[in-house]
Design an enzyme around this catalytic site. Structure first.
Site, PDB file in Angstrom:
ATOM      1  N   ASN A   1     -17.890 -34.229 -10.356  1.00  0.00           N
ATOM      2  CA  ASN A   1     -19.076 -35.016 -10.690  1.00  0.00           C
ATOM      3  C   ASN A   1     -20.331 -34.523  -9.972  1.00  0.00           C
ATOM      4  O   ASN A   1     -21.434 -34.582 -10.523  1.00  0.00           O
ATOM      5  CB  ASN A   1     -18.812 -36.497 -10.408  1.00  0.00           C
ATOM      6  CG  ASN A   1     -17.688 -37.039 -11.294  1.00  0.00           C
ATOM      7  OD1 ASN A   1     -17.232 -36.359 -12.218  1.00  0.00           O
ATOM      8  ND2 ASN A   1     -17.229 -38.234 -11.007  1.00  0.00           N
TER       9      ASN A   1
ATOM     10  N   TYR B   1     -16.097 -56.462  -3.022  1.00  0.00           N
ATOM     11  CA  TYR B   1     -15.208 -55.353  -3.383  1.00  0.00           C
ATOM     12  C   TYR B   1     -13.927 -55.413  -2.536  1.00  0.00           C
ATOM     13  O   TYR B   1     -13.980 -55.391  -1.311  1.00  0.00           O
ATOM     14  CB  TYR B   1     -15.896 -53.983  -3.189  1.00  0.00           C
ATOM     15  CG  TYR B   1     -17.079 -53.736  -4.115  1.00  0.00           C
ATOM     16  CD1 TYR B   1     -17.360 -54.569  -5.207  1.00  0.00           C
ATOM     17  CD2 TYR B   1     -17.932 -52.655  -3.907  1.00  0.00           C
ATOM     18  CE1 TYR B   1     -18.445 -54.332  -6.043  1.00  0.00           C
ATOM     19  CE2 TYR B   1     -19.018 -52.410  -4.745  1.00  0.00           C
ATOM     20  CZ  TYR B   1     -19.262 -53.258  -5.804  1.00  0.00           C
ATOM     21  OH  TYR B   1     -20.348 -53.018  -6.631  1.00  0.00           O
TER      22      TYR B   1
ATOM     23  N   GLN C   1      -7.306 -47.858  -4.585  1.00  0.00           N
ATOM     24  CA  GLN C   1      -6.854 -46.519  -4.969  1.00  0.00           C
ATOM     25  C   GLN C   1      -6.894 -45.520  -3.816  1.00  0.00           C
ATOM     26  O   GLN C   1      -6.377 -44.415  -3.962  1.00  0.00           O
ATOM     27  CB  GLN C   1      -7.713 -45.995  -6.135  1.00  0.00           C
ATOM     28  CG  GLN C   1      -7.533 -46.793  -7.425  1.00  0.00           C
ATOM     29  CD  GLN C   1      -8.498 -46.343  -8.503  1.00  0.00           C
ATOM     30  OE1 GLN C   1      -9.700 -46.488  -8.358  1.00  0.00           O
ATOM     31  NE2 GLN C   1      -7.980 -45.785  -9.582  1.00  0.00           N
TER      32      GLN C   1
ATOM     33  N   GLN D   1     -30.152 -53.005  -9.127  1.00  0.00           N
ATOM     34  CA  GLN D   1     -28.947 -52.207  -9.381  1.00  0.00           C
ATOM     35  C   GLN D   1     -28.383 -52.609 -10.752  1.00  0.00           C
ATOM     36  O   GLN D   1     -27.602 -53.550 -10.868  1.00  0.00           O
ATOM     37  CB  GLN D   1     -27.907 -52.417  -8.276  1.00  0.00           C
ATOM     38  CG  GLN D   1     -26.720 -51.490  -8.492  1.00  0.00           C
ATOM     39  CD  GLN D   1     -25.825 -51.329  -7.278  1.00  0.00           C
ATOM     40  OE1 GLN D   1     -24.617 -51.391  -7.401  1.00  0.00           O
ATOM     41  NE2 GLN D   1     -26.397 -51.120  -6.114  1.00  0.00           N
TER      42      GLN D   1
ATOM     43  N   ARG E   1      -8.165 -46.119 -14.357  1.00  0.00           N
ATOM     44  CA  ARG E   1      -8.716 -47.468 -14.175  1.00  0.00           C
ATOM     45  C   ARG E   1      -8.293 -48.377 -15.331  1.00  0.00           C
ATOM     46  O   ARG E   1      -8.028 -49.559 -15.137  1.00  0.00           O
ATOM     47  CB  ARG E   1     -10.241 -47.399 -14.063  1.00  0.00           C
ATOM     48  CG  ARG E   1     -10.886 -48.750 -13.835  1.00  0.00           C
ATOM     49  CD  ARG E   1     -12.391 -48.649 -13.649  1.00  0.00           C
ATOM     50  NE  ARG E   1     -12.771 -47.967 -12.417  1.00  0.00           N
ATOM     51  CZ  ARG E   1     -14.032 -47.824 -12.006  1.00  0.00           C
ATOM     52  NH1 ARG E   1     -15.019 -48.335 -12.712  1.00  0.00           N
ATOM     53  NH2 ARG E   1     -14.301 -47.188 -10.878  1.00  0.00           N
TER      54      ARG E   1
END
Ligand code: NDP
Length: 333
Positions: free
Chosen positions: A306, A58, A31, A190, A240
């Protein structure tokens, strides 16, 4: 301008991370191009973010490459930022007749040693601050993995190691092996953590925080965007939920009960004078066991919104938290 960025220690370690940090899953490369990534990282850093999360897998290594290029251009002091990577799936599965059996879905010593070297190259770094075992590997003895992680740290290629989505039992086993042999211990986990996904962080790991000093770098704080309210009327173009490479998320994003609950969170957010995304992010950050909330953003305006979650933190009174809990608890995994 937002409230100043708070910093928290990563569990019992001495390392301090910004309470809000920036991740790259889905967004970097898919993106955002190189200049978008650089701009996003610079804006995050300007707001006090000092942790940037990445993983080998990723965008098939391209997320690390883009982060590496951005860091090379931004030229920040190496003490001012913390970078992570994660290993498990491997990059290239090989071919059907010649599968790369030792390089995928594994935490064996051979894969880990080679994967870290390749990651360092893509990131253009001398060391990775935090390395994670991206998933548990039931086929490799935990002892082999713990020794490999210890050796990687001793070689100076990483500073701290941890796990991602391991069970409490697996984490405790790894810790006990490290303690027995005086090796570097796992410092952090995580896990997924948001208003609809709570039990692992709040129940399963409950004893680990005090017992072994586990820190948390939590992922998908907005449940991939569900907690922004953008999926209440279906899947918006360019979101998304519309991306074919993560189509496995679609059913979850369209969940009717959860979208109705998001509507209720929106009412609370309106009363507090913030957006529902900011409310949901502040709720994650409010948990003192969370060392850092890894944000995801596909554009700068989302990141700016955010980061405003910091202003909402002091508004989470016991009454507001109780209201949110009543909505979230019955639906949360
Ligand atoms: P979120 O749940 O916060 O989802 C982020 C996405 O939601 C954005 O990319 C954007 O998607 C949308 N969004 C975010 N803010 C807004 C806003 N204000 N308004 C509208 N839409 C918004 O986090 P991620 O799922 O991205 O996870 C964060 C990080 O956690 C990842 O980057 C990665 O580093 C880490 N992670 C780790 C995992 C692990 O296994 N260890 C697994 C998953 C993530 P869009 O605009 O495209 O709709």
């Amino acid at each position: 301008m937002h409230s100043p960025m708070p910093y928290r220690r990563l569990g019992r370690s001495g390392l301090q991370l910004s309470v809000l940090s920036l991740g790259s899953w889905v967004t970097f490369h898919n993106q955002m191009d190189a200049s978008g990534v650089r701009e996003m990282m610079a804006a995050a850093r300007d707001a006090g973010v000092n942790f940037f999360d990445n993983a080998e897998v990723y965008a098939n290594g391209l997320s690390e490459r883009l982060m590496g290029e951005a860091l090379a251009q931004l030229k920040w002091h190496r003490l001012d930022y913390v970078v992570s990577s994660k290993f498990f799936w491997g990059l290239d599965a090989g071919t059907a007749d010649k599968p790369r059996i030792n390089g995928r879905n594994t935490l064996n010593r051979k894969y880990l040693m080679q994967a870290v070297d390749a990651s360092l190259q893509r990131l253009q770094l001398d060391f990775i601050d935090l390395i994670f075992c991206h998933r548990p590997d039931p086929h490799t003895p935990i002892e082999e993995t713990v020794w490999a992680l210890h050796n990687i740290i001793e070689q100076g290629k990483a500073l701290y190691w941890g796990t991602s989505e391991w069970s409490a039992d697996e984490i405790r086993t790894a810790y006990a092996i490290a303690e027995r042999h005086h090796l570097h211990k796992p410092v952090m986990e995580q896990p997924q953590y948001h208003l609809f996904h709570r039990k692992r962080v709040e129940q399963e790991y409950a004893r680990l925080y005090a017992d072994i000093g586990l820190g948390l770098t939590t992922w998908s704080p907005l449940a991939s965007g569900l907690l922004t309210g953008k999926y209440r009327q279906g899947i918006p173009a360019g979101s998304r939920g519309a991306m074919p490479n993560v189509s496995f998320l679609r059913d979850g994003l369209l969940d009717a009960q959860k979208n109705a609950a998001v509507g209720q969170f929106e009412t609370i957010a309106r009363e507090l004078g913030c957006s529902v995304a900011q409310l949901a992010l502040a709720w994650v950050a409010h948990n003192p066991q969370v060392s850092t909330v890894i944000l995801g953003a596909s554009r700068l305006s989302q990141l700016q919104e955010n980061l405003g979650a910091l202003d909402v933190l002091p508004k989470l009174t016991p009454e507001v938290l109780a209201q949110m809990d009543a909505i979230s608890a019955p639906l949360a995994a």
